[in-house]
Motif scaffolding. Structure first.
Motif, PDB file in Angstrom:
ATOM      1  N   ILE A  81      -2.347  -3.571  -9.619  1.00 58.25           N
ATOM      2  CA  ILE A  81      -2.270  -2.077  -9.294  1.00 58.25           C
ATOM      3  C   ILE A  81      -3.304  -1.322  -9.507  1.00 58.25           C
ATOM      4  O   ILE A  81      -3.794  -0.800 -10.379  1.00 58.25           O
ATOM      5  CB  ILE A  81      -0.813  -1.276  -9.956  1.00 58.25           C
ATOM      6  N   LEU A  82      -3.708  -0.768  -8.197  1.00 57.54           N
ATOM      7  CA  LEU A  82      -4.983  -0.052  -8.187  1.00 57.54           C
ATOM      8  C   LEU A  82      -4.794   1.516  -7.582  1.00 57.54           C
ATOM      9  O   LEU A  82      -4.145   1.847  -6.876  1.00 57.54           O
ATOM     10  CB  LEU A  82      -6.143  -0.303  -7.211  1.00 57.54           C
ATOM     11  N   LYS A 129       0.836  -0.924  -0.026  1.00 55.11           N
ATOM     12  CA  LYS A 129      -0.570   0.054  -0.228  1.00 55.11           C
ATOM     13  C   LYS A 129       0.698   1.040   0.074  1.00 55.11           C
ATOM     14  O   LYS A 129       1.596   1.095   0.815  1.00 55.11           O
ATOM     15  CB  LYS A 129      -1.204   0.430   1.386  1.00 55.11           C
ATOM     16  N   THR A 130       0.404   2.214  -1.325  1.00 59.64           N
ATOM     17  CA  THR A 130       1.011   3.529  -1.120  1.00 59.64           C
ATOM     18  C   THR A 130       0.450   4.634  -1.322  1.00 59.64           C
ATOM     19  O   THR A 130      -0.975   4.154  -0.820  1.00 59.64           O
ATOM     20  CB  THR A 130       1.979   3.194  -2.336  1.00 59.64           C
ATOM     21  N   PRO A 131       0.729   5.777  -0.366  1.00 53.03           N
ATOM     22  CA  PRO A 131      -0.322   6.862  -0.441  1.00 53.03           C
ATOM     23  C   PRO A 131      -0.954   6.661  -2.091  1.00 53.03           C
ATOM     24  O   PRO A 131      -1.766   7.343  -2.272  1.00 53.03           O
ATOM     25  CB  PRO A 131       0.794   8.059  -0.869  1.00 53.03           C
ATOM     26  N   GLN A 132      -0.224   6.689  -3.328  1.00 55.97           N
ATOM     27  CA  GLN A 132      -0.761   6.630  -4.757  1.00 55.97           C
ATOM     28  C   GLN A 132      -1.599   5.312  -4.745  1.00 55.97           C
ATOM     29  O   GLN A 132      -2.650   5.457  -6.058  1.00 55.97           O
ATOM     30  CB  GLN A 132       0.361   6.309  -5.936  1.00 55.97           C
ATOM     31  N   GLY A 133      -1.859   4.455  -4.294  1.00 56.49           N
ATOM     32  CA  GLY A 133      -2.684   2.916  -4.514  1.00 56.49           C
ATOM     33  C   GLY A 133      -2.066   2.316  -3.986  1.00 56.49           C
ATOM     34  O   GLY A 133      -1.414   2.061  -2.434  1.00 56.49           O
ATOM     35  N   SER A 134      -2.673   0.667  -4.352  1.00 53.35           N
ATOM     36  CA  SER A 134      -2.445  -0.342  -4.159  1.00 53.35           C
ATOM     37  C   SER A 134      -1.534  -1.225  -4.684  1.00 53.35           C
ATOM     38  O   SER A 134      -2.310  -1.289  -6.726  1.00 53.35           O
ATOM     39  CB  SER A 134      -3.496  -0.398  -3.641  1.00 53.35           C
ATOM     40  N   GLN A 135      -1.026  -2.302  -4.382  1.00 53.57           N
ATOM     41  CA  GLN A 135      -0.462  -3.434  -5.324  1.00 53.57           C
ATOM     42  C   GLN A 135      -0.232  -4.600  -5.555  1.00 53.57           C
ATOM     43  O   GLN A 135       0.123  -4.537  -4.128  1.00 53.57           O
ATOM     44  CB  GLN A 135       1.175  -2.550  -5.965  1.00 53.57           C
ATOM     45  N   VAL A 149      -7.238   4.129 -11.882  1.00 51.96           N
ATOM     46  CA  VAL A 149      -7.492   3.447 -12.364  1.00 51.96           C
ATOM     47  C   VAL A 149      -6.444   1.753 -12.508  1.00 51.96           C
ATOM     48  O   VAL A 149      -6.121   1.737 -11.436  1.00 51.96           O
ATOM     49  CB  VAL A 149      -5.866   4.170 -13.567  1.00 51.96           C
ATOM     50  N   PHE A 150      -6.930   1.336 -13.072  1.00 48.84           N
ATOM     51  CA  PHE A 150      -7.017  -0.625 -12.828  1.00 48.84           C
ATOM     52  C   PHE A 150      -5.736  -0.699 -13.599  1.00 48.84           C
ATOM     53  O   PHE A 150      -5.690  -0.857 -14.913  1.00 48.84           O
ATOM     54  CB  PHE A 150      -7.660  -0.691 -12.720  1.00 48.84           C
ATOM     55  N   HIS A 151      -4.361  -2.009 -12.782  1.00 45.69           N
ATOM     56  CA  HIS A 151      -3.251  -2.294 -14.185  1.00 45.69           C
ATOM     57  C   HIS A 151      -3.346  -3.561 -14.253  1.00 45.69           C
ATOM     58  O   HIS A 151      -3.430  -3.681 -12.636  1.00 45.69           O
ATOM     59  CB  HIS A 151      -2.251  -1.580 -14.562  1.00 45.69           C
ATOM     60  N   VAL A 152      -3.501  -4.237 -14.912  1.00 42.73           N
ATOM     61  CA  VAL A 152      -3.210  -6.257 -14.961  1.00 42.73           C
ATOM     62  C   VAL A 152      -2.182  -6.643 -15.501  1.00 42.73           C
ATOM     63  O   VAL A 152      -1.973  -6.261 -16.813  1.00 42.73           O
ATOM     64  CB  VAL A 152      -4.728  -6.399 -15.384  1.00 42.73           C
ATOM     65  N   VAL A 153      -0.757  -7.270 -15.034  1.00 39.92           N
ATOM     66  CA  VAL A 153       0.139  -7.266 -15.896  1.00 39.92           C
ATOM     67  C   VAL A 153       0.325  -8.595 -15.310  1.00 39.92           C
ATOM     68  O   VAL A 153      -0.418  -9.238 -14.784  1.00 39.92           O
ATOM     69  CB  VAL A 153       0.840  -6.948 -15.953  1.00 39.92           C
TER      70      VAL A 153
END
Length: 123
Positions: A118-119, A48-54, A101-105
């Protein structure tokens, strides 16, 4: 003195090994609210970061099947596809919903399929 230090280090090593072996990493709640964890996958790491979660997951299923799961789940939840890309290493996509935004790799190594989710907040 050296014998006590050695004994202490040995006990400490055993305690740390027991703690790390029993540690369980949970699927992040904010990512869970966007999309459920891929069935049968294992959480390898979460942050968890200030920018979101991974979160990093692993699965034995093939990469295309895993990616299709996330693509369908996000689309059905109202996320809009912004970008998708197939490449030699795997498949990735980017979705947007409101200011999120949501990234899927999804990549495949020798034995496992690695899933990175990544959210975050969009610009």
């Amino acid at each position: 003195m050296q014998r006590r230090l050695f004994a202490f280090m040995l006990v400490l090593g055993c305690v740390l090994a027991a703690i790390s072996a029993s540690a369980q990493v949970d699927y992040p709640n904010d990512i869970k609210s966007a999309v459920t964890q891929y069935p049968g996958s294992q959480v390898e790491m979460a942050m968890k970061t200030p920018q979101g979660s991974q979160v990093v997951l692993s699965s034995t299923d093939p990469s295309p099947k895993v990616y299709a799961y996330y693509k369908q789940a996000l689309s059905q939840s109202g996320w809009e596809t912004q970008m998708e890309m197939n490449h030699a290493e795997g498949i990735q996509g980017h979705w947007r919903k409101g200011d999120k935004v949501f990234h899927v790799v999804v990549t495949k190594d020798e034995e496992k399929t690695q899933i990175v989710l990544i959210l975050g907040t969009g610009q």
